[in-house]
Design an enzyme around this catalytic site. Structure first.
Site, PDB file in Angstrom:
ATOM      1  N   ASP A  11       0.908  -1.105  -0.023  1.00  0.00           N
ATOM      2  CA  ASP A  11      -0.036   0.066   0.032  1.00  0.00           C
ATOM      3  C   ASP A  11       0.850   1.234   0.076  1.00  0.00           C
ATOM      4  O   ASP A  11       1.860   1.306   0.917  1.00  0.00           O
ATOM      5  CB  ASP A  11      -0.680  -0.105   1.205  1.00  0.00           C
ATOM      6  CG  ASP A  11      -2.024  -0.907   1.239  1.00  0.00           C
ATOM      7  OD1 ASP A  11      -2.196  -1.620   0.064  1.00  0.00           O
ATOM      8  OD2 ASP A  11      -2.265  -1.721   2.279  1.00  0.00           O
ATOM      9  N   ASP A 130     -13.891  -6.677  -3.426  1.00  0.00           N
ATOM     10  CA  ASP A 130     -13.957  -6.636  -2.014  1.00  0.00           C
ATOM     11  C   ASP A 130     -15.149  -7.356  -1.888  1.00  0.00           C
ATOM     12  O   ASP A 130     -16.251  -6.798  -2.283  1.00  0.00           O
ATOM     13  CB  ASP A 130     -13.613  -5.423  -1.533  1.00  0.00           C
ATOM     14  CG  ASP A 130     -12.321  -4.854  -1.676  1.00  0.00           C
ATOM     15  OD1 ASP A 130     -11.428  -5.639  -2.124  1.00  0.00           O
ATOM     16  OD2 ASP A 130     -12.085  -3.593  -1.480  1.00  0.00           O
TER      17      ASP A 130
END
Length: 255
Positions: A11, A130
């Site tokens: 990330d 997701d």
């Protein structure tokens, strides 16, 4: 059985690798290029960058990160976060990425997957999904870091992404993400049964056995992890050695 892939995920915010839990307590882990070089050395099969800033400035920073990384790392690079147009695809691919991951923008505009696949090829398009269970146990697609339930059936959406031209699915279970109790086997198995394109399992890995478990009990083609690698609890080499001991085929040194 084809060789299974191990994928560290980084990330990136403001040019630095960061890690937090549910976007809280985010702290810097290191330089993304240096991290990528180390994971390449360890034998990672691919590396995934997620731009969590996802603003115009964040995109510019990420493009620089990808360009610098591509000069030193020769395993495939997947980049996601804030990708909303075909031009975003083009910019990231020109910088040196091999694949581009789309999530919220594809839910909002499914044609983006089709257009990108037509222009750049399905092999460049990763549909990031997701998913979270509802009160009845059905899997729904969620966006905005899992905070917004779209009402979309995740299994049907995965099938639709394949039909639109996605070459791969990056599947994250928001029920297990960060829990370190193992990948969501039920969700992963269900999606793998619905599609014929590769599925990357993500969310919940906490120890070596979780890698072998997801490959033995589902049709996942790859497993993705972040904290385990960033905080040096495990190396890619250790994961691959464990998988070999369990007779699960893996590539050597990313090949």
């Amino acid at each position: 059985m084809l060789a299974k892939r191990i994928i560290p995920c980084l990330d990136v915010r403001d040019g630095k690798v960061v890690k937090g839990v549910n976007f809280v307590g985010i702290k810097e882990v290191g330089d993304p290029v240096e991290c990528a070089i180390e994971y390449d050395r360890q034998g990672a099969d691919e590396i995934c960058f997620l731009d969590i800033t996802a603003t115009h400035e964040g995109r510019k920073t990420m493009t620089d990160v990808v360009r610098k990384t591509a000069q030193h790392v020769f395993v495939p690079l997947t980049v996601g976060g804030g990708i909303g147009t075909v031009e975003d695809f083009r910019e990231i691919l020109r910088a040196g990425a091999d694949k581009v991951s789309v999530n919220s923008a594809a839910v909002k505009n499914p044609q983006l997957i089709a257009d990108a696949a037509r222009i750049f090829g399905s092999q460049c398009v990763v549909a990031a999904i997701d998913a979270r269970r509802d009160e009845k146990g059905n899997f729904h697609v969620v966006v905005h870091g899992g905070r917004k339930d779209t009402g979309l059936d995740a299994l049907e959406w995965a099938k639709r992404c394949q039909e639109l031209g996605a070459g791969e699915i990056l599947l994250t279970s928001m029920d297990t993400d960060g829990c370190r109790d193992g990948f969501d086997l039920e969700l992963t198995r269900a999606v793998c049964d619905r599609v014929s394109i590769p599925v990357i399992a993500s969310g919940g890995c906490g120890k070596l056995e979780h890698f072998s478990e997801v490959f033995e009990k589902t049709g996942a083609d790859a497993a993705l992890a972040a904290s385990l690698f960033h905080f040096r609890e495990l190396t890619v080499e250790q994961v691959k050695e464990h998988l070999r001991e369990e007779n699960i085929p893996v590539r050597r040194n990313g090949k």
